[in-house]
Design a protein around this motif. Sequence first.
Motif, PDB file in Angstrom:
ATOM      1  N   GLU A 153     104.935  61.892  13.925  1.00 26.64           N
ATOM      2  CA  GLU A 153     105.289  60.763  12.861  1.00 26.64           C
ATOM      3  C   GLU A 153     104.546  59.732  12.893  1.00 26.64           C
ATOM      4  OE1 GLU A 153     109.215  60.244  12.016  1.00 26.64           O
ATOM      5  OE2 GLU A 153     109.712  62.208  11.070  1.00 26.64           O
ATOM      6  N   THR A 154     104.189  59.280  14.117  1.00 25.56           N
ATOM      7  CA  THR A 154     103.380  57.872  14.061  1.00 25.56           C
ATOM      8  C   THR A 154     101.883  57.995  14.378  1.00 25.56           C
ATOM      9  OG1 THR A 154     104.145  57.591  16.653  1.00 25.56           O
ATOM     10  CG2 THR A 154     105.451  56.703  15.034  1.00 25.56           C
ATOM     11  N   GLY A 155     101.539  59.275  14.546  1.00 24.51           N
ATOM     12  CA  GLY A 155     100.209  59.764  14.656  1.00 24.51           C
ATOM     13  C   GLY A 155      99.515  59.483  16.075  1.00 24.51           C
ATOM     14  N   ARG A 193      95.719  69.106   4.673  1.00 28.19           N
ATOM     15  CA  ARG A 193      95.419  67.839   5.374  1.00 28.19           C
ATOM     16  C   ARG A 193      94.842  67.872   6.706  1.00 28.19           C
ATOM     17  NH1 ARG A 193      98.802  63.178   3.685  1.00 28.19           N
ATOM     18  NH2 ARG A 193      99.611  63.631   1.434  1.00 28.19           N
ATOM     19  N   LEU A 194      95.557  68.770   7.598  1.00 25.16           N
ATOM     20  CA  LEU A 194      95.061  68.839   8.857  1.00 25.16           C
ATOM     21  C   LEU A 194      93.589  69.494   8.874  1.00 25.16           C
ATOM     22  CD1 LEU A 194      95.410  68.927  12.084  1.00 25.16           C
ATOM     23  CD2 LEU A 194      96.412  71.125  12.074  1.00 25.16           C
ATOM     24  N   ARG A 195      93.197  70.308   8.446  1.00 28.06           N
ATOM     25  CA  ARG A 195      91.898  70.888   8.157  1.00 28.06           C
ATOM     26  C   ARG A 195      90.907  69.832   7.913  1.00 28.06           C
ATOM     27  NH1 ARG A 195      94.376  75.393   5.968  1.00 28.06           N
ATOM     28  NH2 ARG A 195      93.806  74.554   4.064  1.00 28.06           N
ATOM     29  N   ALA A 196      91.358  68.842   6.985  1.00 30.86           N
ATOM     30  CA  ALA A 196      90.656  67.746   6.387  1.00 30.86           C
ATOM     31  C   ALA A 196      90.258  66.932   7.488  1.00 30.86           C
ATOM     32  CB  ALA A 196      91.202  67.011   5.287  1.00 30.86           C
ATOM     33  N   MET A 242      92.628  52.059  18.941  1.00 26.28           N
ATOM     34  CA  MET A 242      91.261  52.609  18.121  1.00 26.28           C
ATOM     35  C   MET A 242      91.497  53.140  16.648  1.00 26.28           C
ATOM     36  SD  MET A 242      89.409  56.005  19.401  1.00 26.28           S
ATOM     37  CE  MET A 242      89.515  55.785  21.039  1.00 26.28           C
ATOM     38  N   SER A 243      90.416  52.128  15.916  1.00 29.06           N
ATOM     39  CA  SER A 243      90.589  52.263  14.387  1.00 29.06           C
ATOM     40  C   SER A 243      89.451  53.213  13.989  1.00 29.06           C
ATOM     41  CB  SER A 243      90.613  51.060  13.808  1.00 29.06           C
ATOM     42  OG  SER A 243      90.532  51.041  12.421  1.00 29.06           O
ATOM     43  N   THR A 244      89.854  54.411  13.658  1.00 29.12           N
ATOM     44  CA  THR A 244      88.806  55.704  13.380  1.00 29.12           C
ATOM     45  C   THR A 244      89.136  56.227  12.247  1.00 29.12           C
ATOM     46  OG1 THR A 244      89.793  57.391  14.753  1.00 29.12           O
ATOM     47  CG2 THR A 244      88.382  55.861  15.911  1.00 29.12           C
ATOM     48  N   ASP A 245      88.363  56.876  11.536  1.00 28.46           N
ATOM     49  CA  ASP A 245      88.580  57.858  10.186  1.00 28.46           C
ATOM     50  C   ASP A 245      89.660  58.929  10.648  1.00 28.46           C
ATOM     51  OD1 ASP A 245      85.287  57.731   8.936  1.00 28.46           O
ATOM     52  OD2 ASP A 245      86.815  56.118   8.935  1.00 28.46           O
ATOM     53  N   PHE A 246      89.322  59.475  11.978  1.00 28.77           N
ATOM     54  CA  PHE A 246      90.284  60.305  12.876  1.00 28.77           C
ATOM     55  C   PHE A 246      91.647  59.876  12.610  1.00 28.77           C
ATOM     56  CE2 PHE A 246      91.219  64.205  14.833  1.00 28.77           C
ATOM     57  CZ  PHE A 246      92.292  63.691  15.724  1.00 28.77           C
ATOM     58  N   GLN A 247      91.669  58.721  13.252  1.00 28.38           N
ATOM     59  CA  GLN A 247      93.195  58.157  13.491  1.00 28.38           C
ATOM     60  C   GLN A 247      93.949  57.693  12.362  1.00 28.38           C
ATOM     61  OE1 GLN A 247      94.851  58.398  15.930  1.00 28.38           O
ATOM     62  NE2 GLN A 247      96.685  57.019  15.876  1.00 28.38           N
ATOM     63  N   HIS A 248      93.060  57.371  11.198  1.00 27.85           N
ATOM     64  CA  HIS A 248      93.781  56.619  10.070  1.00 27.85           C
ATOM     65  C   HIS A 248      94.403  58.225   9.368  1.00 27.85           C
ATOM     66  CE1 HIS A 248      93.012  52.509   9.788  1.00 27.85           C
ATOM     67  NE2 HIS A 248      91.529  53.043  10.002  1.00 27.85           N
ATOM     68  N   ALA A 249      93.614  59.276   9.594  1.00 29.28           N
ATOM     69  CA  ALA A 249      94.186  60.534   8.608  1.00 29.28           C
ATOM     70  C   ALA A 249      95.359  60.943   9.497  1.00 29.28           C
ATOM     71  CB  ALA A 249      93.062  61.368   8.991  1.00 29.28           C
ATOM     72  N   ARG A 250      95.098  60.926  10.839  1.00 28.01           N
ATOM     73  CA  ARG A 250      96.406  61.445  11.668  1.00 28.01           C
ATOM     74  C   ARG A 250      97.729  60.514  11.203  1.00 28.01           C
ATOM     75  NH1 ARG A 250      95.701  62.526  18.163  1.00 28.01           N
ATOM     76  NH2 ARG A 250      95.601  60.174  18.023  1.00 28.01           N
ATOM     77  N   THR A 264      85.953  62.889  11.782  1.00 33.13           N
ATOM     78  CA  THR A 264      84.695  62.367  11.330  1.00 33.13           C
ATOM     79  C   THR A 264      84.696  60.969  11.362  1.00 33.13           C
ATOM     80  OG1 THR A 264      84.117  64.278   9.996  1.00 33.13           O
ATOM     81  CG2 THR A 264      82.982  62.226   9.474  1.00 33.13           C
ATOM     82  N   ARG A 265      83.957  60.262  11.932  1.00 33.01           N
ATOM     83  CA  ARG A 265      83.826  58.668  12.173  1.00 33.01           C
ATOM     84  C   ARG A 265      82.503  58.523  11.541  1.00 33.01           C
ATOM     85  NH1 ARG A 265      84.146  56.269  17.230  1.00 33.01           N
ATOM     86  NH2 ARG A 265      85.016  54.625  16.333  1.00 33.01           N
ATOM     87  N   SER A 266      82.510  57.959   9.914  1.00 33.75           N
ATOM     88  CA  SER A 266      81.037  57.702   9.420  1.00 33.75           C
ATOM     89  C   SER A 266      80.227  56.525  10.272  1.00 33.75           C
ATOM     90  CB  SER A 266      81.364  57.357   7.936  1.00 33.75           C
ATOM     91  OG  SER A 266      82.008  56.184   7.911  1.00 33.75           O
ATOM     92  N   TRP A 267      79.162  56.590  10.230  1.00 35.14           N
ATOM     93  CA  TRP A 267      78.417  55.431  11.006  1.00 35.14           C
ATOM     94  C   TRP A 267      78.542  53.979  10.004  1.00 35.14           C
ATOM     95  CZ3 TRP A 267      77.696  55.443  15.725  1.00 35.14           C
ATOM     96  CH2 TRP A 267      77.461  56.643  16.516  1.00 35.14           C
ATOM     97  N   ARG A 268      78.448  54.466   8.588  1.00 34.42           N
ATOM     98  CA  ARG A 268      78.442  53.094   7.733  1.00 34.42           C
ATOM     99  C   ARG A 268      79.883  52.438   8.097  1.00 34.42           C
ATOM    100  NH1 ARG A 268      78.404  53.978   1.152  1.00 34.42           N
ATOM    101  NH2 ARG A 268      80.617  54.764   1.775  1.00 34.42           N
ATOM    102  N   ARG A 269      80.991  53.232   8.309  1.00 32.04           N
ATOM    103  CA  ARG A 269      82.145  52.286   8.574  1.00 32.04           C
ATOM    104  C   ARG A 269      82.211  51.868  10.082  1.00 32.04           C
ATOM    105  NH1 ARG A 269      88.322  54.222   7.271  1.00 32.04           N
ATOM    106  NH2 ARG A 269      89.346  52.447   8.618  1.00 32.04           N
ATOM    107  N   GLN A 270      81.507  52.661  10.942  1.00 31.39           N
ATOM    108  CA  GLN A 270      81.762  52.298  12.388  1.00 31.39           C
ATOM    109  C   GLN A 270      80.652  50.857  12.464  1.00 31.39           C
ATOM    110  OE1 GLN A 270      82.142  54.754  15.816  1.00 31.39           O
ATOM    111  NE2 GLN A 270      81.162  56.310  14.528  1.00 31.39           N
TER     112      GLN A 270
END
Length: 280
Positions: free
Chosen positions: A45-47, A75-78, A1-9, A83-89
């Motif tokens: 370490e691998t998210g 970083r964690l609080r961020a 799953m490619s999400t803003d959340f996963q990228h940040a993790r 958040t998964r923006s609709w524009r990106r999704q």
Amino acid sequence: MSTDFQHARIALGQRLRELRAEGGLTGRQLADRLGWTQSKVSKLETGRQTATHDDLTAWAQGVEQPQVAAELAARLRAFESGTRSWRRQLAAGHRPVQDTVTAEHERSTVKRAWQNSVVVGIFQTAEYARHVFNANADLHQSPRDVEDAVRARIRRQELLYRPGKKYHIVMWEAALRAQLCPPAVMAAQLDRLSGVIGLDTVSVGIVPFEAPLKLAPANGFWIHDERLVIVEDWHAELWLDQPENVSLYLRVWETLAASAVYGADAHKVITRCRRALGAL
């Protein structure tokens, strides 16, 4: 799953790995120092696992860089909100979003939903869904793959008939009255909603306008197996998997569900909404 959340993790995991390497420690050595399993170090370490604030504080201490604890916490609080923006999704259209949602439904056994403004997707007719997708494509100026999105949403409804799945859906009466489509389409949608009441995999609750409420009937959300909450907003979805957030939304759902009516009483609310549309 490619999400803003996963990228940040994943990015946080890379930073944790850098700190461990700077300390000259292997994953096993750090795990032993912290009293963890090596697999936990690897997952962080691998998210593949979301760190807690306590995990990050321990990590900073374990690599003998306590001063970085504040950075890691920031970083964690961020991305805790996921958040998964609709524009990106929606960059590739609505169909990929529907496929992602279906994957979560396939993965989950017990689903709870609250919706205050629109009939939930798992109950939508094709024509009702078509109007919803067209409106959102206009709003977000996204690729107009409406027919593919409608087909994907309708296919997901097969899960309603799969043994072992449970759907506990609660909606505000407003969702049954919001005319996001022509009256004839809305009438057919209400007929469809009446038809799903009674399925052994489904519990449908309707919160009538006159029902006393302990909480405001705010925006809609789904809870998947008490492990993930997906909340919809105008600009983004929030994917929340922190236990304290999941627990909060469970309390919200239970509170709203307590104001709902079920069975024959739910049918009565649907029927009066249907009658309000006139003779169709």
